[in-house]
Design a protein around this motif. Structure first.
Motif, short mmCIF file in Angstrom:
data_model
loop_
_atom_site.label_atom_id
_atom_site.label_comp_id
_atom_site.label_asym_id
_atom_site.label_seq_id
_atom_site.Cartn_x
_atom_site.Cartn_y
_atom_site.Cartn_z
N SER A 129 -10.31 -40.17 3.13
CA SER A 129 -10.16 -39.84 1.43
C SER A 129 -9.46 -38.24 1.50
O SER A 129 -9.97 -37.60 2.26
N LEU A 130 -8.32 -38.49 0.93
CA LEU A 130 -7.43 -37.06 0.78
C LEU A 130 -8.28 -36.28 -0.15
O LEU A 130 -8.22 -35.13 0.17
N LYS A 134 -9.04 -32.40 1.02
CA LYS A 134 -8.76 -31.20 0.23
C LYS A 134 -9.62 -30.37 0.05
O LYS A 134 -9.81 -28.91 0.08
N PRO A 158 -3.68 -41.03 6.75
CA PRO A 158 -2.74 -40.50 5.68
C PRO A 158 -1.81 -38.97 6.43
O PRO A 158 -1.86 -38.22 5.73
N GLU A 161 0.51 -37.19 3.92
CA GLU A 161 0.22 -36.56 3.10
C GLU A 161 -0.66 -35.31 3.22
O GLU A 161 -0.52 -34.20 2.94
N ILE A 162 -1.26 -35.45 4.77
CA ILE A 162 -2.02 -34.31 5.03
C ILE A 162 -0.94 -33.25 5.72
O ILE A 162 -1.12 -31.96 5.26
#
Length: 382
Positions: A129-130, A134, A158, A161-162
């Motif tokens: 999960s992003l 975060k 991901p 995105e990371i």
């Protein structure tokens, strides 16, 4: 009896073209690449050419490629040396609960030295999960190490995105790309990757060889002490014939070829699932069948039959599969990946097998696997 190899996530057979390339170099180009005479210069030219081919495969600069003994050394170097170099900036590191042991064990050592490690959870498909990432990121985070693709269930993290979230943060971003390299499109500039690990034997290249990508400006002391090889970043005489073989394997993995293999392996995966279902085998897939994942890995829970029993019967039937990561296959410890996904009390932990496809896998191989597994399940359940 025909023997079928369905354990390509553990290692792959060397391609004939790689063997030929290495044999030619061993016979005709045996010089030490650090020597200044003609023999040494010839070896240096092969080394430089190979480094260029490999650097281009991830959109890196040639000088950012450091040859190592493989994925484990590359992972260990990225983890331990980053901690040494950056501890004055903080002692917090982020990773996931499903990383390879080559990541988890160095991190466990760092925890003993006072570093704090956040192990991010994954869902039942092995996905991160992003939002969790975060929430875990802090001002004192100095390193984020998250694998590109998981070696046991094939989930794709991901990474882009990371990397985007970290591009303006002090933390260096490392990814273990050992399973994904050669299958997925990897671009260290696009994905803002600072450190990346690979291994040659996963892409039909030689064993005991890999590389660590280290972005220019990412500086830490050499992990292996000795001579000044690899621009003083990794001591030890370079294995030029093996490196040339690695480059040969990489040169054959064009963008089109990687896409072709992903499609081919996706079809293989779906075929196995369909055939087992048609034969009445009571099973479930561990992870997802989506096209974004590493398609060469298929992990299945065969209900009510132990992993050991499944592996043994398949081996007797001429089919080689795995119970999880090859690096822990000799251990009685359950898969930490499946525990992270399903919990330590799930029967999946002790009743699952992993099959993984490769360059030389055929539909006939899959048919033999399905036949042997079906007969095994029918016999044992009866």
């Amino acid at each position: 009896m025909k023997r079928v190899y369905l354990d390509n996530a553990a290692t792959t057979p060397m391609a004939a073209s790689v063997v030929t390339k290495m044999m030619d170099e061993m016979q005709h180009n045996f010089g030490n690449a650090s020597s200044t005479h003609a023999f040494g210069r010839a070896a240096r030219e092969v080394l430089d050419d190979s480094r260029h081919i490999i650097a281009q495969s991830i959109n890196a600069a040639d000088d950012d490629i450091i040859f190592t003994s493989g994925g484990t050394e590359s992972d260990n170097t990225a983890i331990m040396q980053t901690a040494i170099a950056r501890q004055s900036l903080g002692k917090h590191i982020i990773t996931t609960a499903i990383e390879h042991e080559a990541i988890l064990k160095p991190l466990a050592e760092l925890e003993k030295q006072g570093f704090e490690v956040t192990y991010l959870p994954v869902d039942a498909n092995g996905n991160l999960s992003l939002a969790d990432f975060k929430a875990a990121l802090r001002p004192d985070t100095i390193l984020v190490s998250i694998m590109t693709g998981n070696n046991e269930v094939g989930s794709h993290m991901p990474i882009h995105e990371i990397g985007d979230l970290l591009k303006d943060h002090q933390a260096w971003f490392h990814t273990d790309a050992v399973q994904a390299y050669g299958l997925l499109d990897i671009d260290v500039e696009r994905d803002h990757i600072d450190l990346l690990s690979t291994s040659a034997h996963k892409i039909n290249g030689p064993k005991f060889l890999g590389f660590l990508y280290k972005r220019n400006g990412v500086n830490f002391p050499s992990f292996v002490k000795g001579g000044d090889q690899e621009d003083k970043r990794r001591a030890g005489t370079e294995n030029v014939p093996a490196i040339a073989g690695f480059a040969q394997a990489v040169s054959e993995l064009t963008t089109e070829e990687k896409a072709h293999r992903q499609t081919k392996y996706h079809d293989f995966k779906q075929y196995v699932v369909d055939q087992l279902t048609a034969n009445g085998v009571d099973f479930e897939v561990n992870g997802a069948l989506g096209t974004d994942n590493l398609q060469h890995v298929l992990n299945i829970w065969v209900k009510g039959i132990s992993t050991y029993t499944l592996q043994t019967n398949l081996d007797l039937g001429g089919v080689a599969v795995s119970g999880g990561s090859a690096c822990t296959a000799g251990s009685l410890e359950p898969s930490h990946v499946l525990i992270a996904m399903f919990g330590e009390d799930s029967p999946r932990i002790s009743e699952s097998i992993r099959l993984s496809f490769g360059r030389y896998t055929t539909k006939d191989d899959l048919d033999q696997f399905v036949t042997v597994l079906t007969k095994t399940v029918q016999r044992l359940q009866k």
